[in-house]
Design a protein around this motif. Structure first.
Motif, mmCIF file in Angstrom:
data_model
loop_
_atom_site.group_PDB
_atom_site.id
_atom_site.type_symbol
_atom_site.label_atom_id
_atom_site.label_comp_id
_atom_site.label_asym_id
_atom_site.label_seq_id
_atom_site.Cartn_x
_atom_site.Cartn_y
_atom_site.Cartn_z
ATOM 1 N N VAL A 193 0.823 -1.213 0.000
ATOM 2 C CA VAL A 193 0.000 0.000 0.000
ATOM 3 C C VAL A 193 0.857 1.264 0.000
ATOM 4 C CG1 VAL A 193 -1.951 1.098 1.135
ATOM 5 C CG2 VAL A 193 -1.566 -1.343 1.448
ATOM 6 N N VAL A 194 0.478 2.210 -0.827
ATOM 7 C CA VAL A 194 1.131 3.520 -0.866
ATOM 8 C C VAL A 194 0.032 4.580 -0.951
ATOM 9 C CG1 VAL A 194 2.775 4.991 -2.079
ATOM 10 C CG2 VAL A 194 3.018 2.516 -2.196
ATOM 11 N N ILE A 195 0.227 5.693 -0.234
ATOM 12 C CA ILE A 195 -0.741 6.795 -0.332
ATOM 13 C C ILE A 195 -0.119 7.900 -1.178
ATOM 14 C CG2 ILE A 195 -2.012 8.555 0.949
ATOM 15 C CD1 ILE A 195 -2.143 6.614 3.305
ATOM 16 N N HIS A 196 -0.823 8.299 -2.208
ATOM 17 C CA HIS A 196 -0.364 9.381 -3.083
ATOM 18 C C HIS A 196 -1.225 10.608 -2.856
ATOM 19 C CE1 HIS A 196 2.194 6.756 -5.407
ATOM 20 N NE2 HIS A 196 1.183 5.913 -5.608
ATOM 21 N N GLY A 197 -0.699 11.761 -3.227
ATOM 22 C CA GLY A 197 -1.542 12.953 -3.295
ATOM 23 C C GLY A 197 -1.179 14.045 -2.303
ATOM 24 N N TYR A 198 -0.312 13.729 -1.314
ATOM 25 C CA TYR A 198 0.047 14.791 -0.367
ATOM 26 C C TYR A 198 1.257 15.534 -0.905
ATOM 27 C CZ TYR A 198 1.328 17.245 3.846
ATOM 28 O OH TYR A 198 1.652 18.223 4.740
ATOM 29 N N ASP A 199 1.091 16.846 -1.111
ATOM 30 C CA ASP A 199 2.173 17.631 -1.718
ATOM 31 C C ASP A 199 2.853 18.540 -0.709
ATOM 32 O OD1 ASP A 199 0.163 19.380 -1.250
ATOM 33 O OD2 ASP A 199 -0.084 20.028 -3.330
ATOM 34 N N ASN A 200 2.638 18.274 0.578
ATOM 35 C CA ASN A 200 3.252 19.081 1.640
ATOM 36 C C ASN A 200 2.838 20.548 1.523
ATOM 37 O OD1 ASN A 200 4.799 19.615 3.870
ATOM 38 N ND2 ASN A 200 6.701 19.895 2.712
ATOM 39 N N ASN A 201 1.675 20.761 0.998
ATOM 40 C CA ASN A 201 1.209 22.140 0.865
ATOM 41 C C ASN A 201 -0.309 22.202 1.063
ATOM 42 O OD1 ASN A 201 1.232 24.869 0.406
ATOM 43 N ND2 ASN A 201 1.273 24.670 -1.837
ATOM 44 N N TRP A 202 -0.716 21.609 2.164
ATOM 45 C CA TRP A 202 -2.142 21.693 2.491
ATOM 46 C C TRP A 202 -2.318 22.885 3.431
ATOM 47 C CZ3 TRP A 202 -5.232 16.542 3.162
ATOM 48 C CH2 TRP A 202 -5.035 15.756 2.003
ATOM 49 N N TYR A 203 -3.064 23.882 2.967
ATOM 50 C CA TYR A 203 -3.242 25.089 3.764
ATOM 51 C C TYR A 203 -4.729 25.306 4.003
ATOM 52 C CZ TYR A 203 -3.762 26.537 -1.061
ATOM 53 O OH TYR A 203 -4.152 26.600 -2.370
ATOM 54 N N LEU A 204 -5.002 26.105 5.000
ATOM 55 C CA LEU A 204 -6.400 26.339 5.398
ATOM 56 C C LEU A 204 -7.211 26.832 4.204
ATOM 57 C CD1 LEU A 204 -5.849 27.986 8.893
ATOM 58 C CD2 LEU A 204 -6.708 25.673 8.370
ATOM 59 N N ASN A 205 -8.366 26.203 4.047
ATOM 60 C CA ASN A 205 -9.321 26.558 2.993
ATOM 61 C C ASN A 205 -8.944 26.050 1.607
ATOM 62 O OD1 ASN A 205 -11.113 27.800 4.727
ATOM 63 N ND2 ASN A 205 -9.892 29.686 4.705
#
Ligand code: NAG
Ligand code: NAG
Ligand code: NAG
Length: 462
Positions: free
Chosen positions: A241-253
């Motif tokens: 299993v691997v999780i993709h999609g997190y770009d280390n740039n999740w900001y409010l809203n």
């Protein structure tokens, strides 16, 4: 009857031999006949009557299997043909019943038809005359091959089976594969004389072997050409299993944040579930199978998401730590600056090193000139006795950059006083470090004749 049973009774030996030859040729059969199960076979048998004095009264086929003898068919000119072992099936019949032609046709052939057949003509006055035919039945096997589903593991197991069932004669099975396996063969003889041959391909079932293609080759007398059966291996293994999609740039809203859980495995995992360490998913996320969609990034998403993927073999999870920022991450631009800065730093460092090497070479050349003035020929330099090498030097890690201790220097100069020693005092540690890099190769060649243990140390002093 007064008639002689055998012509030999007539008298002379010569006569006997001649007649035997003639008689042997009167009943014409084939010694061996081969037939295929389900098909038709013809057992030829005719009587060549050279003399009008010889009368044929009846024709009989007798079948012999092992010790058992059976009358198969009889033809009598008055009573006609009669079939004794199978009445009314029509499977066994005379081709054209007459007193000259006893040819027998069997169709469809059964395995049990195999045996020794004797075609007998009852004659007068010569008695019974016969011919013998051996009927061999061949059976075309039913061939099939399949993968055996096994779990990935470390011990050899059968991963594929290939069977050639109910053939006669027995089939020959081999395997063609690029894998590091082996195979076994076993045979079972059925009561009807056919043979079932089974072969297993045996190997260590690695997950890499999953979906590999191997071939089972079956050769058998009734096959026009050997059959090659394809087997695609199926090695079961739990999800990866691997999780993709997190770009280390999740900001409010932020409103387009999505995580995707991708999992391979055999069988392919189809069951996905998402959770967080607290066991609860934030209200702002929606899960659709392997996708986790964040409708609107808020502080509740500042957590770790765990994806579980499940297949028949196991349930495996992977996690993704999310860091929610107050503002979008602008480090991306900074990263480019960082790379440029790093490049500049590297160039500067290279320049410094190059300069150092040049300086060091220059110094060394100067020293060589001095040495040449002082010396006639190469420096005579001997290693210290082995005891010192093993006891004092080995426990230490490499010390190429260090200056020798006082004891070492003493040991060296005691063993062989060298004019080089004088320079050791002049060498400053920074120069030493630079010189090491620059002179490693030269030192190795210059010190070829010297003891190995000393090559590196000596390089430092030169
Ligand atoms: C294959 O099997 C045979 C007999 O079982 C054995 O002698 C042979 O060493 C095996 N070869 C390999 C590569 O395992
Ligand atoms: C021979 O026997 C086997 C097993 O008893 C059976 O499956 C097969 O059909 C038989 N073959 C023939 C040709 O009779
Ligand atoms: C997310 O958590 C980290 C510490 O784990 C914290 O520094 C950060 O401020 C949090 N972000 C938000 C938006 O609360």
């Amino acid at each position: 009857m007064g008639a002689p049973r055998s012509p030999c009774a007539l008298g002379s030996l010569l006569c006997c031999c001649l007649l035997s030859v003639v008689l042997a040729q009167r009943v014409n059969v084939q010694d061996e006949v081969t037939g295929y199960v389900g098909q038709e076979v013809t057992l030829p048998c005719t009587f060549t009557n050279a003399s009008p004095d010889v009368k044929v009264s009846q024709v009989t086929w007798v079948k012999e299997t092992g010790t058992k003898k059976q009358n198969v068919a009889v033809y009598h000119p008055v009573h006609g043909p009669s079939y004794l072992i199978e009445k009314g099936t029509g499977r066994i019949r005379f081709r054209a019943p007459s007193l000259q032609d006893a040819t027998l046709v069997i169709a469809p052939l059964h395995m049990s038809d195999e045996g020794i057949y004797t075609c007998e003509f009852a004659t007068y006055p010569l008695g019974n005359e016969d011919g013998v035919t051996s009927l061999t039945i061949l059976a075309k096997p039913t061939n099939f091959a399949e993968a055996l589903e096994v779990k990935a593991g470390n011990t050899e197991v059968p991963v594929a089976a290939c069977t050639s069932a109910n053939g006669k004669p027995a089939a020959h099975i081999t395997w063609q594969s690029g894998l590091n396996g082996n195979f076994t063969v076993s045979e079972v003889t059925n009561t009807n004389g056919t043979v079932t041959v089974t072969s297993h391909y045996v190997m260590v079932p690695t997950k890499e072997a999953n979906e590999q293609r191997i071939f089972c080759h079956i050769d058998q007398k009734t096959l026009v050409q050997p059959e090659a059966l394809l087997v695609t291996l199926s090695i079961l293994y739990p999800p990866e299993v691997v999780i993709h999609g997190y770009d280390n740039n999740w900001y409010l809203n932020r409103d387009d944040a999505v995580l995707t859980c991708s999992a391979t495995g055999n069988p392919p995992p189809t069951d996905f579930s998402w959770t967080t360490p607290s066991g609860q998913l934030p209200n702002t996320v929606a899960v659709k199978g392997e996708r986790l969609v964040v409708r609107n990034v808020d502080a509740s998403v500042n957590t770790t998401f765990i994806c579980h993927a499940t297949n028949r073999v196991g349930r495996v999870s992977s996690e993704q730590v999310i860091f929610v920022r107050d503002k979008p991450n602008t480090e991306g631009a900074g990263t480019t600056g960082g790379i440029i800065g790093g490049l500049i730093a590297a160039i500067v460092a290279l320049a410094v090193v190059a300069t150092g090497i040049l300086i060091c070479r220059q110094q060394r050349n100067n020293r060589r000139e001095e040495e040449e003035e002082d010396l006639e020929g190469p420096p005579a330099y001997k290693p210290p006795p082995p005891s010192q090498m093993t006891e004092e030097r080995e426990p230490d890690a490499p010390r190429y950059h260090e200056l020798p201790t006082m004891e070492e220097r003493e040991a060296v100069s005691n063993a062989a006083p060298s004019p080089e020693d004088g320079y050791l005092d002049q060498v400053n540690p920074i120069y030493d470090a630079l010189a090491f890099a620059a002179t490693e190769e030269e030192a190795a060649s210059a010190a070829l004749a010297t003891d190995k243990a000393f090559i590196m140390s000596r390089a430092m002093y030169v």
